[in-house]
Design a protein around this motif. Structure first.
Motif, PDB file in Angstrom:
ATOM      1  N   ILE A 174      -7.779  21.892   3.880  1.00  0.00           N
ATOM      2  CA  ILE A 174      -8.861  22.865   4.044  1.00  0.00           C
ATOM      3  C   ILE A 174      -8.918  23.732   2.789  1.00  0.00           C
ATOM      4  CG2 ILE A 174      -9.773  24.704   5.489  1.00  0.00           C
ATOM      5  CD1 ILE A 174      -9.617  21.941   6.874  1.00  0.00           C
ATOM      6  N   GLU A 204     -11.814  25.164   1.620  1.00  0.00           N
ATOM      7  CA  GLU A 204     -12.796  26.229   1.841  1.00  0.00           C
ATOM      8  C   GLU A 204     -13.039  26.349   3.345  1.00  0.00           C
ATOM      9  OE1 GLU A 204     -13.958  28.054  -0.533  1.00  0.00           O
ATOM     10  OE2 GLU A 204     -13.989  26.895  -2.397  1.00  0.00           O
ATOM     11  N   PRO A 205     -13.504  27.501   3.843  1.00  0.00           N
ATOM     12  CA  PRO A 205     -13.734  27.644   5.276  1.00  0.00           C
ATOM     13  C   PRO A 205     -14.665  26.585   5.867  1.00  0.00           C
ATOM     14  CG  PRO A 205     -13.738  29.794   4.244  1.00  0.00           C
ATOM     15  CD  PRO A 205     -13.657  28.791   3.127  1.00  0.00           C
ATOM     16  N   LEU A 244     -13.084  23.501   7.338  1.00  0.00           N
ATOM     17  CA  LEU A 244     -12.531  23.619   8.687  1.00  0.00           C
ATOM     18  C   LEU A 244     -13.609  23.367   9.740  1.00  0.00           C
ATOM     19  CD1 LEU A 244     -10.105  26.481   9.762  1.00  0.00           C
ATOM     20  CD2 LEU A 244     -11.755  25.468  11.331  1.00  0.00           C
ATOM     21  N   TYR A 301      -4.511  20.954  10.464  1.00  0.00           N
ATOM     22  CA  TYR A 301      -5.301  21.736   9.517  1.00  0.00           C
ATOM     23  C   TYR A 301      -4.357  22.371   8.498  1.00  0.00           C
ATOM     24  CZ  TYR A 301      -9.206  21.159  12.737  1.00  0.00           C
ATOM     25  OH  TYR A 301     -10.198  20.618  13.532  1.00  0.00           O
ATOM     26  N   PHE A 328      -4.169  24.658   5.330  1.00  0.00           N
ATOM     27  CA  PHE A 328      -4.906  25.643   4.530  1.00  0.00           C
ATOM     28  C   PHE A 328      -4.401  25.582   3.091  1.00  0.00           C
ATOM     29  CE2 PHE A 328      -4.575  28.184   8.706  1.00  0.00           C
ATOM     30  CZ  PHE A 328      -5.606  27.475   9.275  1.00  0.00           C
ATOM     31  N   GLY A 360     -11.432  28.492  -2.821  1.00  0.00           N
ATOM     32  CA  GLY A 360     -10.858  29.126  -1.646  1.00  0.00           C
ATOM     33  C   GLY A 360     -10.224  30.482  -1.861  1.00  0.00           C
ATOM     34  N   ALA A 401      -6.032  36.251   3.783  1.00  0.00           N
ATOM     35  CA  ALA A 401      -6.643  34.926   3.740  1.00  0.00           C
ATOM     36  C   ALA A 401      -6.145  34.073   4.897  1.00  0.00           C
ATOM     37  CB  ALA A 401      -6.322  34.264   2.406  1.00  0.00           C
ATOM     38  N   TYR A 423      -8.547  32.429   7.939  1.00  0.00           N
ATOM     39  CA  TYR A 423      -8.535  31.032   8.379  1.00  0.00           C
ATOM     40  C   TYR A 423      -8.175  30.921   9.862  1.00  0.00           C
ATOM     41  CZ  TYR A 423      -9.216  28.459   3.994  1.00  0.00           C
ATOM     42  OH  TYR A 423      -9.750  27.888   2.870  1.00  0.00           O
ATOM     43  N   LEU A 462     -10.219  29.165  12.782  1.00  0.00           N
ATOM     44  CA  LEU A 462      -9.611  28.060  13.529  1.00  0.00           C
ATOM     45  C   LEU A 462      -9.685  28.315  15.031  1.00  0.00           C
ATOM     46  CD1 LEU A 462      -7.995  25.359  13.100  1.00  0.00           C
ATOM     47  CD2 LEU A 462      -5.924  26.742  13.354  1.00  0.00           C
ATOM     48  N   TRP A 495      -1.451  24.003  12.521  1.00  0.00           N
ATOM     49  CA  TRP A 495      -1.870  24.329  11.159  1.00  0.00           C
ATOM     50  C   TRP A 495      -0.661  24.541  10.252  1.00  0.00           C
ATOM     51  CZ3 TRP A 495      -0.487  29.100   9.101  1.00  0.00           C
ATOM     52  CH2 TRP A 495      -0.073  30.074  10.024  1.00  0.00           C
TER      53      TRP A 495
END
Length: 292
Positions: free
Chosen positions: A163, A165-166, A169, A187, A189, A198, A205, A209, A213, A222
């Motif tokens: 992931i 960038e947002p 996701l 996932y 990050f 990102g 940050a 995320y 999520l 994650w």
């Protein structure tokens, strides 16, 4: 809190950028075994052509590495994908060609996890931009994402989502839900101190995320990782929030003099200091089965 540690052994960098990475099958197998013995339940790797020192995505090479590690230790071992950065990504048959090695490994029953990166980004360092450079594009068209998820459903491997960038996701969650029988993704990050994509590796940050999520894939497992990043200062926050950790020379700041095994050992120590305990591969597998 049971924390999974993944060791990303090399990445696509070549030794010009990351001098300590293992290149040959024998080197990768040896480091994979050593990292598993040090506490990594998951081993991720790129295969190389030793003659050129460049990435070579070949099912036979990957099979030799996966089987070589598993003969000595129990670990979840999984390969990467070819890096695509041109209009060739949209050519007829490009998605099938890109996943050819993964498909071959799936047919042999050798895959537990597989890379699926749900989105496309501009990939540039702050240094490149400051010098007038433009970086490159890391292309993952929708057809490629769907190909990876279809193969995951067919062969039963867990999609390992990077992931960056947002939007990755949100797209990844939506596409996984649209593929019948697809295992629940992991996932990951992707933070960076060096690249412009990102977020930097900061608690705010991580919280951003996690809020996303919770909306898009509630309860999904994650992990925190990145490229050109020192993830160590974030480990207490990761453990406190119920996440998992990736370390290794693929992710580490370029030119580091600290190798893979030392990075795994330090992650084990930092996780313990933060109140977590290290999960073995059997526990990771069971948690993923429960998630999906």
């Amino acid at each position: 809190m049971a924390v999974w540690i993944e060791a990303a052994l090399n990445g696509p960098w070549t030794r010009a950028r990351q001098p300590l990475i293992p290149i040959t099958v024998e080197e990768i197998v040896a480091e994979g075994i050593a990292c598993a013995e040090a506490g990594a339940a998951i081993i991720h790797l790129h295969a190389f052509d030793p003659a050129t020192g460049r990435q070579r995505d070949d099912a036979d090479i990957y099979a030799a590495i996966i089987e070589g590690i598993r003969q000595k230790v129990d670990a979840i071992v999984y390969p990467t994908l070819p890096f695509v950065q041109s209009a060739e990504a949209f050519a007829p048959g490009a998605a099938e060609a890109r996943y050819r090695a993964v498909e071959g490994l799936g047919e042999r029953g050798l895959l537990e996890w597989g890379v699926v990166d749900p989105g496309t980004i501009n990939l540039a360092t702050f240094g490149e931009i400051a010098e007038g450079g433009l970086g490159s594009v890391y292309a993952n068209p929708g057809a490629h994402i769907r190909r990876g998820l279809d193969l995951a459903a067919l062969h039963g491997y867990v999609p390992s989502y990077a992931i960056y960038e947002p939007g990755f996701l949100r797209l990844g969650a939506a596409m996984a839900k649209a593929v019948p029988g697809c295992p629940a993704p992991l996932y990951r990050f992707m933070f960076s101190d060096v690249f412009t994509y990102g977020f930097p590796p900061a608690p705010y940050a991580l919280d951003a995320y996690l809020a996303l999520l919770a909306d898009a894939a509630p309860g999904a497992p994650w992990m925190a990782a990145g490229l050109g990043v020192d993830i160590r200062p974030l480990i207490p926050d990761i453990v406190a929030r119920g996440g998992h950790v990736r370390v290794g020379l693929e992710d580490a700041p370029f030119g580091t003099t600290t190798g893979n095994v030392a990075r795994v050992e330090e992650a084990v120590r930092l996780v313990g200091a933060a109140g977590g305990r290290i999960a073995g591969p059997a526990e990771v597998r069971e948690a993923l089965r429960a998630a999906g």
